[in-house]
Design a protein around this motif. Sequence first.
Motif, PDB file in Angstrom:
ATOM      1  N   PHE A 114     -26.810  99.447  25.093  1.00 46.39           N
ATOM      2  CA  PHE A 114     -25.786  98.435  25.340  1.00 46.39           C
ATOM      3  C   PHE A 114     -24.979  98.777  26.590  1.00 46.39           C
ATOM      4  CE2 PHE A 114     -21.661  96.378  24.614  1.00 46.39           C
ATOM      5  CZ  PHE A 114     -22.105  95.063  24.534  1.00 46.39           C
ATOM      6  N   LEU A 115     -24.661 100.049  26.780  1.00 46.99           N
ATOM      7  CA  LEU A 115     -23.935 100.475  27.960  1.00 46.99           C
ATOM      8  C   LEU A 115     -24.748 100.214  29.229  1.00 46.99           C
ATOM      9  CD1 LEU A 115     -21.378 101.927  29.067  1.00 46.99           C
ATOM     10  CD2 LEU A 115     -22.688 104.035  28.869  1.00 46.99           C
ATOM     11  N   LEU A 116     -26.031 100.509  29.180  1.00 46.22           N
ATOM     12  CA  LEU A 116     -26.900 100.229  30.331  1.00 46.22           C
ATOM     13  C   LEU A 116     -26.986  98.735  30.598  1.00 46.22           C
ATOM     14  CD1 LEU A 116     -29.829 102.739  29.852  1.00 46.22           C
ATOM     15  CD2 LEU A 116     -28.154 102.696  31.685  1.00 46.22           C
ATOM     16  N   PHE A 117     -26.996  97.940  29.535  1.00 40.96           N
ATOM     17  CA  PHE A 117     -27.010  96.485  29.673  1.00 40.96           C
ATOM     18  C   PHE A 117     -25.783  96.009  30.445  1.00 40.96           C
ATOM     19  CE2 PHE A 117     -25.715  92.331  27.973  1.00 40.96           C
ATOM     20  CZ  PHE A 117     -26.805  91.581  28.372  1.00 40.96           C
ATOM     21  N   ILE A 118     -24.639  96.559  30.116  1.00 38.22           N
ATOM     22  CA  ILE A 118     -23.397  96.188  30.800  1.00 38.22           C
ATOM     23  C   ILE A 118     -23.424  96.687  32.251  1.00 38.22           C
ATOM     24  CG2 ILE A 118     -20.885  96.512  30.848  1.00 38.22           C
ATOM     25  CD1 ILE A 118     -21.864  94.731  28.562  1.00 38.22           C
ATOM     26  N   LEU A 119     -23.853  97.926  32.467  1.00 31.51           N
ATOM     27  CA  LEU A 119     -23.860  98.508  33.812  1.00 31.51           C
ATOM     28  C   LEU A 119     -24.824  97.805  34.749  1.00 31.51           C
ATOM     29  CD1 LEU A 119     -23.630 102.334  33.076  1.00 31.51           C
ATOM     30  CD2 LEU A 119     -21.844 100.827  33.955  1.00 31.51           C
ATOM     31  N   GLN A 120     -25.979  97.384  34.251  1.00 30.18           N
ATOM     32  CA  GLN A 120     -26.961  96.755  35.128  1.00 30.18           C
ATOM     33  C   GLN A 120     -26.483  95.401  35.635  1.00 30.18           C
ATOM     34  OE1 GLN A 120     -30.432  96.568  32.652  1.00 30.18           O
ATOM     35  NE2 GLN A 120     -30.072  94.449  32.056  1.00 30.18           N
ATOM     36  N   GLY A 121     -25.579  94.776  34.925  1.00 32.95           N
ATOM     37  CA  GLY A 121     -25.068  93.493  35.366  1.00 32.95           C
ATOM     38  C   GLY A 121     -23.765  93.559  36.120  1.00 32.95           C
ATOM     39  N   THR A 122     -23.126  94.711  36.126  1.00 35.94           N
ATOM     40  CA  THR A 122     -21.821  94.800  36.795  1.00 35.94           C
ATOM     41  C   THR A 122     -21.830  95.835  37.904  1.00 35.94           C
ATOM     42  OG1 THR A 122     -21.078  96.368  35.099  1.00 35.94           O
ATOM     43  CG2 THR A 122     -20.525  94.042  34.759  1.00 35.94           C
ATOM     44  N   VAL A 123     -21.881  97.092  37.559  1.00 38.14           N
ATOM     45  CA  VAL A 123     -21.726  98.180  38.529  1.00 38.14           C
ATOM     46  C   VAL A 123     -22.866  98.196  39.542  1.00 38.14           C
ATOM     47  CG1 VAL A 123     -21.600 100.686  38.776  1.00 38.14           C
ATOM     48  CG2 VAL A 123     -20.374  99.552  36.931  1.00 38.14           C
ATOM     49  N   PHE A 124     -24.078  97.924  39.107  1.00 41.98           N
ATOM     50  CA  PHE A 124     -25.215  98.022  40.023  1.00 41.98           C
ATOM     51  C   PHE A 124     -25.070  97.048  41.189  1.00 41.98           C
ATOM     52  CE2 PHE A 124     -29.426  97.064  41.607  1.00 41.98           C
ATOM     53  CZ  PHE A 124     -29.868  98.333  41.913  1.00 41.98           C
ATOM     54  N   PHE A 125     -24.567  95.868  40.950  1.00 39.83           N
ATOM     55  CA  PHE A 125     -24.427  94.893  42.029  1.00 39.83           C
ATOM     56  C   PHE A 125     -23.341  95.292  43.025  1.00 39.83           C
ATOM     57  CE2 PHE A 125     -26.703  92.290  38.950  1.00 39.83           C
ATOM     58  CZ  PHE A 125     -27.760  91.894  39.763  1.00 39.83           C
ATOM     59  N   TRP A 126     -22.381  96.085  42.607  1.00 41.27           N
ATOM     60  CA  TRP A 126     -21.397  96.614  43.550  1.00 41.27           C
ATOM     61  C   TRP A 126     -22.036  97.645  44.466  1.00 41.27           C
ATOM     62  CZ3 TRP A 126     -17.162  97.787  39.423  1.00 41.27           C
ATOM     63  CH2 TRP A 126     -16.546  96.598  39.029  1.00 41.27           C
ATOM     64  N   ASN A 161     -33.437  96.256  35.605  1.00 36.76           N
ATOM     65  CA  ASN A 161     -33.413  96.109  34.155  1.00 36.76           C
ATOM     66  C   ASN A 161     -33.572  97.504  33.551  1.00 36.76           C
ATOM     67  OD1 ASN A 161     -33.530  95.188  31.555  1.00 36.76           O
ATOM     68  ND2 ASN A 161     -34.855  93.463  32.058  1.00 36.76           N
ATOM     69  N   PHE A 162     -32.451  98.228  33.497  1.00 41.46           N
ATOM     70  CA  PHE A 162     -32.473  99.597  33.004  1.00 41.46           C
ATOM     71  C   PHE A 162     -32.753  99.658  31.506  1.00 41.46           C
ATOM     72  CE2 PHE A 162     -29.316 100.181  36.625  1.00 41.46           C
ATOM     73  CZ  PHE A 162     -30.325 100.473  37.527  1.00 41.46           C
ATOM     74  N   VAL A 163     -32.389  98.622  30.787  1.00 42.50           N
ATOM     75  CA  VAL A 163     -32.682  98.569  29.349  1.00 42.50           C
ATOM     76  C   VAL A 163     -34.194  98.542  29.139  1.00 42.50           C
ATOM     77  CG1 VAL A 163     -32.414  97.194  27.257  1.00 42.50           C
ATOM     78  CG2 VAL A 163     -30.491  97.453  28.816  1.00 42.50           C
ATOM     79  N   LEU A 164     -34.899  97.821  29.984  1.00 42.11           N
ATOM     80  CA  LEU A 164     -36.360  97.766  29.885  1.00 42.11           C
ATOM     81  C   LEU A 164     -36.963  99.153  30.067  1.00 42.11           C
ATOM     82  CD1 LEU A 164     -38.948  95.982  29.742  1.00 42.11           C
ATOM     83  CD2 LEU A 164     -38.851  95.914  32.230  1.00 42.11           C
ATOM     84  N   VAL A 165     -36.469  99.900  31.037  1.00 39.87           N
ATOM     85  CA  VAL A 165     -36.977 101.261  31.268  1.00 39.87           C
ATOM     86  C   VAL A 165     -36.730 102.125  30.035  1.00 39.87           C
ATOM     87  CG1 VAL A 165     -36.738 103.321  32.693  1.00 39.87           C
ATOM     88  CG2 VAL A 165     -36.710 101.071  33.759  1.00 39.87           C
ATOM     89  N   MET A 166     -35.547 102.006  29.453  1.00 36.93           N
ATOM     90  CA  MET A 166     -35.244 102.767  28.240  1.00 36.93           C
ATOM     91  C   MET A 166     -36.154 102.347  27.082  1.00 36.93           C
ATOM     92  SD  MET A 166     -32.989 104.975  28.992  1.00 36.93           S
ATOM     93  CE  MET A 166     -32.378 105.468  27.410  1.00 36.93           C
ATOM     94  N   LEU A 167     -36.488 101.065  27.025  1.00 32.85           N
ATOM     95  CA  LEU A 167     -37.397 100.601  25.971  1.00 32.85           C
ATOM     96  C   LEU A 167     -38.782 101.209  26.128  1.00 32.85           C
ATOM     97  CD1 LEU A 167     -36.406  96.854  25.624  1.00 32.85           C
ATOM     98  CD2 LEU A 167     -35.871  98.741  24.086  1.00 32.85           C
ATOM     99  N   PHE A 168     -39.206 101.442  27.359  1.00 33.26           N
ATOM    100  CA  PHE A 168     -40.483 102.126  27.556  1.00 33.26           C
ATOM    101  C   PHE A 168     -40.424 103.545  27.011  1.00 33.26           C
ATOM    102  CE2 PHE A 168     -41.098  99.239  31.434  1.00 33.26           C
ATOM    103  CZ  PHE A 168     -41.733  98.274  30.675  1.00 33.26           C
ATOM    104  N   PHE A 169     -39.308 104.221  27.218  1.00 36.15           N
ATOM    105  CA  PHE A 169     -39.144 105.563  26.656  1.00 36.15           C
ATOM    106  C   PHE A 169     -39.178 105.518  25.129  1.00 36.15           C
ATOM    107  CE2 PHE A 169     -37.437 106.587  30.863  1.00 36.15           C
ATOM    108  CZ  PHE A 169     -37.946 107.848  31.067  1.00 36.15           C
ATOM    109  N   VAL A 170     -38.479 104.568  24.546  1.00 34.51           N
ATOM    110  CA  VAL A 170     -38.466 104.436  23.084  1.00 34.51           C
ATOM    111  C   VAL A 170     -39.867 104.126  22.581  1.00 34.51           C
ATOM    112  CG1 VAL A 170     -37.601 103.026  21.172  1.00 34.51           C
ATOM    113  CG2 VAL A 170     -36.038 103.769  22.963  1.00 34.51           C
ATOM    114  N   SER A 171     -40.573 103.260  23.280  1.00 29.16           N
ATOM    115  CA  SER A 171     -41.909 102.861  22.869  1.00 29.16           C
ATOM    116  C   SER A 171     -42.895 104.028  22.887  1.00 29.16           C
ATOM    117  CB  SER A 171     -42.408 101.746  23.784  1.00 29.16           C
ATOM    118  OG  SER A 171     -43.679 101.308  23.414  1.00 29.16           O
ATOM    119  N   ILE A 172     -42.784 104.871  23.880  1.00 24.25           N
ATOM    120  CA  ILE A 172     -43.731 105.988  24.008  1.00 24.25           C
ATOM    121  C   ILE A 172     -43.329 107.175  23.139  1.00 24.25           C
ATOM    122  CG2 ILE A 172     -44.709 107.667  25.632  1.00 24.25           C
ATOM    123  CD1 ILE A 172     -45.716 104.743  25.938  1.00 24.25           C
TER     124      ILE A 172
END
Length: 174
Positions: free
Chosen positions: A12-24, A37-48
């Motif tokens: 959830f924190l990565l979800f918030i950061l990818q839409g706010t801080v990253f664009f700054w 999409n940092f959440v997607l990258v984390m999902l790959f880690f969870v998946s593997i």
Amino acid sequence: MARKQILILLLFLLFILQGTVFFWLTPSSLQLQIYPNFVLVMLFFVSIYYHRHTALVLGLVFGMLHDIVYYGEMIGMYSFAMGLSAYLMGLVFKSPRAPLPMMMTIVILGSLLFDSTLFGVYKVFRLSSSSYNWALLHHMLPNILVHFAFALAVYVPVRKQIELVMKNQRRKAT
């Protein structure tokens, strides 16, 4: 149980950061090309490293959240693409002890699958008029590079966190 909650809170924190801080931090000339999409990258880690079904559910939930908060053209597209790509990467690469090069390959292929799925569905519903080659060169490859760099930066701490979740789960099962 607390480790799983920390993992979900991190997503959830990565979800918030990818839409706010990253664009700054992104130069204005690249803001229309790079959609991290940092959440997607984390999902790959969870998946593997954890389980592909958990990554599928988390992908559906965070993808729907992404659809509702950030994009409104089609509700459910990010949910579908995130769940599908996380599940397929976990299905194809069944390795609970995947080394760094394999994990980076999974991130690259999974990001390409995710972006290609979105492009394909948008093309079918005529929401995109660009060609695949143009989208690959101007959107997908920059996104893949950002995802790769992020995955490389968080590989060790995320892998250790997921291993602790699995260790606690095994301890409770016995």
